[in-house]
Design a protein around this motif. Structure first.
Motif, PDB file in Angstrom:
ATOM      1  N   MET A   1       0.647 -20.708  -7.491  1.00 23.64           N
ATOM      2  CA  MET A   1       0.078 -19.369  -7.661  1.00 23.64           C
ATOM      3  C   MET A   1       0.952 -18.326  -6.967  1.00 23.64           C
ATOM      4  O   MET A   1       1.187 -17.249  -7.503  1.00 23.64           O
ATOM      5  CB  MET A   1      -1.354 -19.321  -7.121  1.00 23.64           C
ATOM      6  N   ASN A   2       1.449 -18.650  -5.804  1.00 20.88           N
ATOM      7  CA  ASN A   2       2.317 -17.736  -5.068  1.00 20.88           C
ATOM      8  C   ASN A   2       3.597 -17.446  -5.860  1.00 20.88           C
ATOM      9  O   ASN A   2       4.013 -16.289  -5.975  1.00 20.88           O
ATOM     10  CB  ASN A   2       2.647 -18.317  -3.691  1.00 20.88           C
ATOM     11  N   ARG A   3       4.211 -18.490  -6.421  1.00 19.79           N
ATOM     12  CA  ARG A   3       5.419 -18.304  -7.245  1.00 19.79           C
ATOM     13  C   ARG A   3       5.123 -17.443  -8.453  1.00 19.79           C
ATOM     14  O   ARG A   3       5.930 -16.594  -8.836  1.00 19.79           O
ATOM     15  CB  ARG A   3       5.964 -19.668  -7.698  1.00 19.79           C
ATOM     16  N   GLN A   4       3.966 -17.653  -9.084  1.00 21.31           N
ATOM     17  CA  GLN A   4       3.604 -16.879 -10.266  1.00 21.31           C
ATOM     18  C   GLN A   4       3.428 -15.400  -9.936  1.00 21.31           C
ATOM     19  O   GLN A   4       3.841 -14.540 -10.706  1.00 21.31           O
ATOM     20  CB  GLN A   4       2.337 -17.440 -10.905  1.00 21.31           C
ATOM     21  N   VAL A   5       2.828 -15.112  -8.803  1.00 18.32           N
ATOM     22  CA  VAL A   5       2.644 -13.714  -8.391  1.00 18.32           C
ATOM     23  C   VAL A   5       3.999 -13.050  -8.167  1.00 18.32           C
ATOM     24  O   VAL A   5       4.256 -11.950  -8.649  1.00 18.32           O
ATOM     25  CB  VAL A   5       1.766 -13.629  -7.119  1.00 18.32           C
ATOM     26  N   VAL A   6       4.863 -13.716  -7.444  1.00 17.66           N
ATOM     27  CA  VAL A   6       6.190 -13.162  -7.178  1.00 17.66           C
ATOM     28  C   VAL A   6       6.967 -13.005  -8.478  1.00 17.66           C
ATOM     29  O   VAL A   6       7.574 -11.961  -8.735  1.00 17.66           O
ATOM     30  CB  VAL A   6       6.955 -14.052  -6.174  1.00 17.66           C
ATOM     31  N   ASN A   7       6.922 -14.012  -9.327  1.00 21.88           N
ATOM     32  CA  ASN A   7       7.652 -13.984 -10.587  1.00 21.88           C
ATOM     33  C   ASN A   7       7.150 -12.869 -11.503  1.00 21.88           C
ATOM     34  O   ASN A   7       7.948 -12.189 -12.155  1.00 21.88           O
ATOM     35  CB  ASN A   7       7.552 -15.339 -11.284  1.00 21.88           C
ATOM     36  N   ALA A   8       5.856 -12.655 -11.551  1.00 18.75           N
ATOM     37  CA  ALA A   8       5.300 -11.608 -12.416  1.00 18.75           C
ATOM     38  C   ALA A   8       5.794 -10.235 -11.985  1.00 18.75           C
ATOM     39  O   ALA A   8       6.124  -9.393 -12.832  1.00 18.75           O
ATOM     40  CB  ALA A   8       3.769 -11.659 -12.377  1.00 18.75           C
ATOM     41  N   ARG A   9       5.863 -10.004 -10.703  1.00 16.75           N
ATOM     42  CA  ARG A   9       6.360  -8.708 -10.207  1.00 16.75           C
ATOM     43  C   ARG A   9       7.824  -8.518 -10.567  1.00 16.75           C
ATOM     44  O   ARG A   9       8.233  -7.437 -10.981  1.00 16.75           O
ATOM     45  CB  ARG A   9       6.171  -8.608  -8.696  1.00 16.75           C
ATOM     46  N   ILE A  10       8.622  -9.565 -10.414  1.00 10.75           N
ATOM     47  CA  ILE A  10      10.046  -9.472 -10.723  1.00 10.75           C
ATOM     48  C   ILE A  10      10.247  -9.255 -12.219  1.00 10.75           C
ATOM     49  O   ILE A  10      11.009  -8.382 -12.639  1.00 10.75           O
ATOM     50  CB  ILE A  10      10.793 -10.736 -10.243  1.00 10.75           C
ATOM     51  N   GLN A  11       9.559 -10.035 -13.045  1.00  9.74           N
ATOM     52  CA  GLN A  11       9.709  -9.895 -14.493  1.00  9.74           C
ATOM     53  C   GLN A  11       9.197  -8.543 -14.984  1.00  9.74           C
ATOM     54  O   GLN A  11       9.781  -7.948 -15.879  1.00  9.74           O
ATOM     55  CB  GLN A  11       9.003 -11.030 -15.217  1.00  9.74           C
TER      56      GLN A  11
ATOM     57  N   ILE B   1       4.422 -21.188   4.058  1.00  7.06           N
ATOM     58  CA  ILE B   1       4.428 -21.584   2.641  1.00  7.06           C
ATOM     59  C   ILE B   1       4.613 -23.087   2.460  1.00  7.06           C
ATOM     60  O   ILE B   1       4.063 -23.674   1.538  1.00  7.06           O
ATOM     61  CB  ILE B   1       5.478 -20.794   1.847  1.00  7.06           C
ATOM     62  N   ASN B   2       5.355 -23.731   3.351  1.00 10.53           N
ATOM     63  CA  ASN B   2       5.574 -25.178   3.205  1.00 10.53           C
ATOM     64  C   ASN B   2       4.330 -25.997   3.507  1.00 10.53           C
ATOM     65  O   ASN B   2       4.278 -27.184   3.246  1.00 10.53           O
ATOM     66  CB  ASN B   2       6.747 -25.641   4.060  1.00 10.53           C
ATOM     67  N   GLN B   3       3.267 -25.383   4.058  1.00  4.97           N
ATOM     68  CA  GLN B   3       2.030 -26.101   4.336  1.00  4.97           C
ATOM     69  C   GLN B   3       0.944 -25.818   3.294  1.00  4.97           C
ATOM     70  O   GLN B   3      -0.151 -26.344   3.388  1.00  4.97           O
ATOM     71  CB  GLN B   3       1.511 -25.720   5.722  1.00  4.97           C
ATOM     72  N   LEU B   4       1.241 -24.997   2.330  1.00  4.32           N
ATOM     73  CA  LEU B   4       0.260 -24.699   1.293  1.00  4.32           C
ATOM     74  C   LEU B   4       0.167 -25.847   0.298  1.00  4.32           C
ATOM     75  O   LEU B   4       1.124 -26.586   0.087  1.00  4.32           O
ATOM     76  CB  LEU B   4       0.641 -23.420   0.549  1.00  4.32           C
ATOM     77  N   SER B   5      -0.955 -25.957  -0.342  1.00 13.04           N
ATOM     78  CA  SER B   5      -1.112 -26.991  -1.370  1.00 13.04           C
ATOM     79  C   SER B   5      -0.213 -26.648  -2.560  1.00 13.04           C
ATOM     80  O   SER B   5       0.240 -25.515  -2.710  1.00 13.04           O
ATOM     81  CB  SER B   5      -2.560 -27.056  -1.835  1.00 13.04           C
ATOM     82  N   ASN B   6       0.032 -27.633  -3.379  1.00 15.45           N
ATOM     83  CA  ASN B   6       0.867 -27.422  -4.568  1.00 15.45           C
ATOM     84  C   ASN B   6       0.302 -26.313  -5.447  1.00 15.45           C
ATOM     85  O   ASN B   6       1.049 -25.487  -5.982  1.00 15.45           O
ATOM     86  CB  ASN B   6       0.999 -28.711  -5.377  1.00 15.45           C
ATOM     87  N   GLU B   7      -1.010 -26.290  -5.606  1.00 14.49           N
ATOM     88  CA  GLU B   7      -1.634 -25.277  -6.461  1.00 14.49           C
ATOM     89  C   GLU B   7      -1.436 -23.871  -5.885  1.00 14.49           C
ATOM     90  O   GLU B   7      -1.128 -22.933  -6.604  1.00 14.49           O
ATOM     91  CB  GLU B   7      -3.124 -25.568  -6.634  1.00 14.49           C
TER      92      GLU B   7
END
Length: 85
Positions: free
Chosen positions: A19-29, A9-15
């Motif tokens: 997107m990864n944070r949004q996917v995880v956050n959507a599942r949690i919410q 994850i630390n080598q992924l681009s900012n975008e």
């Protein structure tokens, strides 16, 4: 995805990190919303026995109107319903 395309994850681009944070956050919410809905249904059913009304919800809070003499009972009902949802 082929395994050779995966990066830490630390080598992924900012975008991609966004997107990864949004996917995880959507599942949690989504899960939190489902739990809250279950709790609200349980509270509503239990409150039918008392002179208490559910006024509104705000995020993870349920706003109630309760007679003073029934407050302790209703608090216990709400606490139990939300913990067991």
């Amino acid at each position: 995805f082929p395994s050779h395309d995966r990066k830490p994850i630390n080598q992924l681009s900012n975008e991609k990190r966004k997107m990864n944070r949004q996917v995880v956050n959507a599942r949690i919410q989504g899960t939190a919303a489902d739990i809250m809905k279950t709790a609200m249904v349980n509270v509503y059913r239990e409150l039918q026995k008392y002179d208490a009304k559910m006024i509104m919800t705000i995020h993870d809070e349920i706003i109630l109107e309760v007679k003073d003499e029934q407050l302790d009972i209703v608090v216990n009902i709400v606490k139990k319903s939300m913990e067991q949802a």
